[in-house]
Design a protein around this motif. Structure first.
Motif, PDB file in Angstrom:
ATOM      1  N   TYR A 290      10.214   6.202  -3.875  1.00 22.37           N
ATOM      2  CA  TYR A 290      11.361   6.478  -4.724  1.00 22.37           C
ATOM      3  C   TYR A 290      11.638   7.973  -4.683  1.00 22.37           C
ATOM      4  CZ  TYR A 290      14.399   6.835  -8.801  1.00 22.37           C
ATOM      5  OH  TYR A 290      15.461   7.108  -9.627  1.00 22.37           O
ATOM      6  N   GLN A 291      12.897   8.342  -4.535  1.00 24.15           N
ATOM      7  CA  GLN A 291      13.301   9.745  -4.520  1.00 24.15           C
ATOM      8  C   GLN A 291      13.770  10.144  -5.916  1.00 24.15           C
ATOM      9  OE1 GLN A 291      13.074  11.812  -1.736  1.00 24.15           O
ATOM     10  NE2 GLN A 291      13.480  13.442  -3.217  1.00 24.15           N
ATOM     11  N   PHE A 292      12.966  10.946  -6.614  1.00 24.37           N
ATOM     12  CA  PHE A 292      13.310  11.352  -7.971  1.00 24.37           C
ATOM     13  C   PHE A 292      14.448  12.367  -7.942  1.00 24.37           C
ATOM     14  CE2 PHE A 292       9.268   9.393  -8.439  1.00 24.37           C
ATOM     15  CZ  PHE A 292       9.261   8.864  -9.722  1.00 24.37           C
ATOM     16  N   LYS A 293      15.443  12.148  -8.788  1.00 30.09           N
ATOM     17  CA  LYS A 293      16.633  12.995  -8.799  1.00 30.09           C
ATOM     18  C   LYS A 293      16.608  14.035  -9.917  1.00 30.09           C
ATOM     19  CE  LYS A 293      19.431   9.167  -6.984  1.00 30.09           C
ATOM     20  NZ  LYS A 293      18.329   8.181  -7.023  1.00 30.09           N
ATOM     21  N   VAL A 294      15.905  13.728 -11.005  1.00 28.80           N
ATOM     22  CA  VAL A 294      15.916  14.611 -12.178  1.00 28.80           C
ATOM     23  C   VAL A 294      14.530  15.134 -12.520  1.00 28.80           C
ATOM     24  CG1 VAL A 294      16.524  14.772 -14.625  1.00 28.80           C
ATOM     25  CG2 VAL A 294      17.900  13.338 -13.099  1.00 28.80           C
ATOM     26  N   THR A 295      13.537  14.276 -12.508  1.00 33.26           N
ATOM     27  CA  THR A 295      12.196  14.615 -12.986  1.00 33.26           C
ATOM     28  C   THR A 295      11.468  15.530 -12.004  1.00 33.26           C
ATOM     29  OG1 THR A 295      12.116  12.413 -13.988  1.00 33.26           O
ATOM     30  CG2 THR A 295      10.049  13.657 -13.885  1.00 33.26           C
ATOM     31  N   ASP A 296      11.009  16.700 -12.505  1.00 32.33           N
ATOM     32  CA  ASP A 296      10.278  17.663 -11.676  1.00 32.33           C
ATOM     33  C   ASP A 296       8.782  17.667 -11.968  1.00 32.33           C
ATOM     34  OD1 ASP A 296      12.635  18.775 -10.390  1.00 32.33           O
ATOM     35  OD2 ASP A 296      13.097  19.684 -12.345  1.00 32.33           O
ATOM     36  N   ALA A 297       8.390  17.273 -13.151  1.00 36.45           N
ATOM     37  CA  ALA A 297       6.975  17.181 -13.531  1.00 36.45           C
ATOM     38  C   ALA A 297       6.854  16.054 -14.545  1.00 36.45           C
ATOM     39  CB  ALA A 297       6.467  18.502 -14.105  1.00 36.45           C
ATOM     40  N   LEU A 298       5.650  15.472 -14.611  1.00 36.27           N
ATOM     41  CA  LEU A 298       5.468  14.276 -15.442  1.00 36.27           C
ATOM     42  C   LEU A 298       4.143  14.350 -16.190  1.00 36.27           C
ATOM     43  CD1 LEU A 298       6.330  11.331 -16.210  1.00 36.27           C
ATOM     44  CD2 LEU A 298       5.073  10.582 -14.168  1.00 36.27           C
ATOM     45  N   LEU A 299       4.212  14.133 -17.488  1.00 32.39           N
ATOM     46  CA  LEU A 299       3.009  13.976 -18.304  1.00 32.39           C
ATOM     47  C   LEU A 299       2.826  12.488 -18.572  1.00 32.39           C
ATOM     48  CD1 LEU A 299       0.719  15.200 -20.075  1.00 32.39           C
ATOM     49  CD2 LEU A 299       2.357  15.154 -21.979  1.00 32.39           C
ATOM     50  N   THR A 300       1.623  11.988 -18.349  1.00 34.77           N
ATOM     51  CA  THR A 300       1.375  10.567 -18.521  1.00 34.77           C
ATOM     52  C   THR A 300      -0.060  10.350 -18.988  1.00 34.77           C
ATOM     53  OG1 THR A 300       1.487   8.407 -17.397  1.00 34.77           O
ATOM     54  CG2 THR A 300       0.733  10.286 -16.091  1.00 34.77           C
ATOM     55  N   ASN A 301      -0.401   9.113 -19.276  1.00 40.82           N
ATOM     56  CA  ASN A 301      -1.779   8.716 -19.534  1.00 40.82           C
ATOM     57  C   ASN A 301      -2.305   7.961 -18.321  1.00 40.82           C
ATOM     58  OD1 ASN A 301      -1.331   9.729 -22.138  1.00 40.82           O
ATOM     59  ND2 ASN A 301      -2.487   8.098 -23.111  1.00 40.82           N
ATOM     60  N   PHE A 302      -3.553   7.567 -18.353  1.00 40.90           N
ATOM     61  CA  PHE A 302      -4.120   6.751 -17.277  1.00 40.90           C
ATOM     62  C   PHE A 302      -3.772   5.291 -17.560  1.00 40.90           C
ATOM     63  CE2 PHE A 302      -6.477  10.667 -17.187  1.00 40.90           C
ATOM     64  CZ  PHE A 302      -6.590  10.937 -15.828  1.00 40.90           C
ATOM     65  N   GLN A 303      -3.158   4.639 -16.567  1.00 43.16           N
ATOM     66  CA  GLN A 303      -2.532   3.342 -16.774  1.00 43.16           C
ATOM     67  C   GLN A 303      -3.409   2.176 -16.305  1.00 43.16           C
ATOM     68  OE1 GLN A 303       0.035   3.663 -18.494  1.00 43.16           O
ATOM     69  NE2 GLN A 303       0.926   5.654 -18.005  1.00 43.16           N
ATOM     70  N   GLN A 304      -3.084   0.997 -16.820  1.00 48.54           N
ATOM     71  CA  GLN A 304      -3.748  -0.217 -16.392  1.00 48.54           C
ATOM     72  C   GLN A 304      -3.437  -0.537 -14.933  1.00 48.54           C
ATOM     73  OE1 GLN A 304      -2.256  -2.842 -19.696  1.00 48.54           O
ATOM     74  NE2 GLN A 304      -4.294  -3.700 -19.549  1.00 48.54           N
ATOM     75  N   PRO A 305      -4.360  -1.209 -14.243  1.00 48.40           N
ATOM     76  CA  PRO A 305      -4.066  -1.646 -12.875  1.00 48.40           C
ATOM     77  C   PRO A 305      -2.940  -2.670 -12.847  1.00 48.40           C
ATOM     78  CG  PRO A 305      -6.172  -2.532 -13.636  1.00 48.40           C
ATOM     79  CD  PRO A 305      -5.720  -1.555 -14.660  1.00 48.40           C
ATOM     80  N   GLU A 306      -2.226  -2.681 -11.738  1.00 46.99           N
ATOM     81  CA  GLU A 306      -1.190  -3.681 -11.462  1.00 46.99           C
ATOM     82  C   GLU A 306      -0.105  -3.733 -12.529  1.00 46.99           C
ATOM     83  OE1 GLU A 306      -3.265  -7.373 -10.803  1.00 46.99           O
ATOM     84  OE2 GLU A 306      -3.807  -6.814  -8.760  1.00 46.99           O
ATOM     85  N   THR A 307       0.280  -2.575 -13.048  1.00 45.16           N
ATOM     86  CA  THR A 307       1.342  -2.515 -14.055  1.00 45.16           C
ATOM     87  C   THR A 307       2.514  -1.683 -13.548  1.00 45.16           C
ATOM     88  OG1 THR A 307       0.315  -0.571 -15.092  1.00 45.16           O
ATOM     89  CG2 THR A 307      -0.247  -2.745 -16.006  1.00 45.16           C
ATOM     90  N   THR A 308       3.669  -1.905 -14.154  1.00 43.16           N
ATOM     91  CA  THR A 308       4.852  -1.130 -13.779  1.00 43.16           C
ATOM     92  C   THR A 308       4.663   0.349 -14.111  1.00 43.16           C
ATOM     93  OG1 THR A 308       5.911  -1.592 -15.917  1.00 43.16           O
ATOM     94  CG2 THR A 308       6.372  -3.108 -14.098  1.00 43.16           C
ATOM     95  N   LEU A 309       3.894   0.640 -15.153  1.00 42.81           N
ATOM     96  CA  LEU A 309       3.638   2.042 -15.524  1.00 42.81           C
ATOM     97  C   LEU A 309       2.879   2.761 -14.405  1.00 42.81           C
ATOM     98  CD1 LEU A 309       2.489   1.560 -19.236  1.00 42.81           C
ATOM     99  CD2 LEU A 309       4.797   1.889 -18.372  1.00 42.81           C
ATOM    100  N   LEU A 310       1.847   2.116 -13.886  1.00 41.74           N
ATOM    101  CA  LEU A 310       1.075   2.698 -12.787  1.00 41.74           C
ATOM    102  C   LEU A 310       1.952   2.886 -11.559  1.00 41.74           C
ATOM    103  CD1 LEU A 310      -1.660   3.632 -11.645  1.00 41.74           C
ATOM    104  CD2 LEU A 310      -2.111   1.245 -11.019  1.00 41.74           C
ATOM    105  N   MET A 311       2.851   1.960 -11.318  1.00 40.33           N
ATOM    106  CA  MET A 311       3.725   2.048 -10.151  1.00 40.33           C
ATOM    107  C   MET A 311       4.692   3.217 -10.257  1.00 40.33           C
ATOM    108  SD  MET A 311       4.397  -2.018  -9.651  1.00 40.33           S
ATOM    109  CE  MET A 311       2.973  -3.115  -9.448  1.00 40.33           C
TER     110      MET A 311
END
Length: 346
Positions: A290-311
């Motif tokens: 995916y080519q991000f158009k707006v986001t330059d940096a991302l803060l996140t948590n550690f995600q569950q396997p096989e989830t849309t968040l991890l993707m």
């Protein structure tokens, strides 16, 4: 990408049941996409990664105590009602989940505290129902604040406590409507945000009310065929204008707090990297490539396997680099998921 590309073993001992106390003292892994290296920090160190001119975009969605208990008419059977979203506020219509579902049929009435009554008007899924509150002029959000329970994620092994009403909420939450916390923002304190502002960073709000689709199992191996539920969003005019001005003048980075914020920005992006203001519904699903158009940096948590968040995080960080970082996190005893540690990717 295949679903199996996002599979890893997450031991239950790595899932945080309790939040860091005080906020801001959890671990933070810092992932540099260009150098492909990892630093191990404490969350409050995040201030040092900001520069004057940067924009910090937060999701100000507020979780409401969406689980309420009532009694079915005639039988007095105890029924759990999980309020998912309001369909028509004036008509008192809500999309809900009920448990036990086998006892709840169209036409049944459910009685709650304070003489509140709801009627089941439709079946939507195996557990899903549409209900109508029959009390005229009832404010359901006020009701649940008094009698409801915070809907902790399904991977929690303990029941919700009164303290979760504060802990499972960002310090800047203001727009009520979420049943899932935008968890990347749980680490912030007001003093940390004030330090960031003093550097010359503008802090801007958006709203996206995360739904239970966050936890939906993906049932297709080809992830491109997975469909997200639509979720309500709002991008204020001022937020859009600040982002667009920063993008045009190249005066700083747009730093998204959480995958929810990232999805809203990208769902409303134009081809030249600007965004549109306004409100609506989005089912934007971001996965590699995916080519991000707006986001330059991302803060996140550690995600569950096989989830849309991890993707989504994988698309931003580069898949191989992220999965190596997760191996390191497990080895270094990072805590995962909503009450767990943070990851800053830049």
């Amino acid at each position: 990408m295949r679903l199996s590309n996002f599979r890893y073993t997450l031991p239950k001992t790595k899932i945080a049941d309790e939040p860091a106390s005080p906020r801001g003292k959890c671990k933070m892994m810092v992932l540099n996409r260009r150098k492909k290296d990892i630093e191990h920090k404490v969350f409050e160190d995040i201030v040092s990664y900001f520069k004057k001119g940067d924009l910090l975009v937060l999701n100000n969605s507020r979780v409401f105590p969406a689980k309420i208990f009532g009694q079915k008419e005639k039988t007095d059977a105890k029924i759990e009602v999980f309020l998912l979203r309001v369909l028509n506020k004036e008509a008192g219509l809500w999309d809900v989940l009920v448990d036990p579902a086998r006892k709840v049929r169209v036409g049944n009435k459910i009685y709650f505290e304070e003489d509140v009554v709801a009627e089941v008007v439709d079946n939507t899924t195996s557990r899903g129902r549409t209900i109508r509150f029959l009390n005229p002029d009832i404010d359901v959000f006020s009701l649940v604040e008094r009698i409801g329970n915070i809907p902790l994620p399904p991977y929690f092994t303990r029941p919700p406590r009164e303290s979760d009403k504060e802990n499972y909420q960002t310090v800047y939450a203001s727009e009520t409507g979420a049943v899932v916390a935008p968890m990347a923002g749980l680490h912030f304190t007001m003093p940390i945000l004030q330090k960031i502002q003093k550097i010359g960073v503008k802090i801007l709000p958006i709203t996206l009310h995360p739904s239970l689709s966050t936890f939906n199992a993906i049932e297709v191996e080809d992830v491109s065929k997975h469909k997200m539920d639509s979720e309500y969003f709002n991008i204020p005019y001022q937020t859009a204008m600040e982002i667009n001005e920063t993008k045009v003048n190249k005066t700083g980075r747009v730093i998204a707090v959480g995958t929810t914020t990232c999805r809203v920005l990208e769902a409303n992006a134009t081809v030249d990297g600007k965004i549109k203001f306004g409100r609506g519904w989005t089912d934007k699903f971001i996965y590699p490539p995916y080519q991000f158009k707006v986001t330059d940096a991302l803060l996140t948590n550690f995600q569950q396997p096989e989830t849309t968040l991890l993707m989504t995080v994988s698309a931003f960080a580069e898949h191989r680099l992220l999965m190596e970082a997760y191996k390191t996190a497990l080895k270094e005893d990072y805590q995962f998921l909503a009450y767990g540690d943070a990851m800053f990717i830049h």
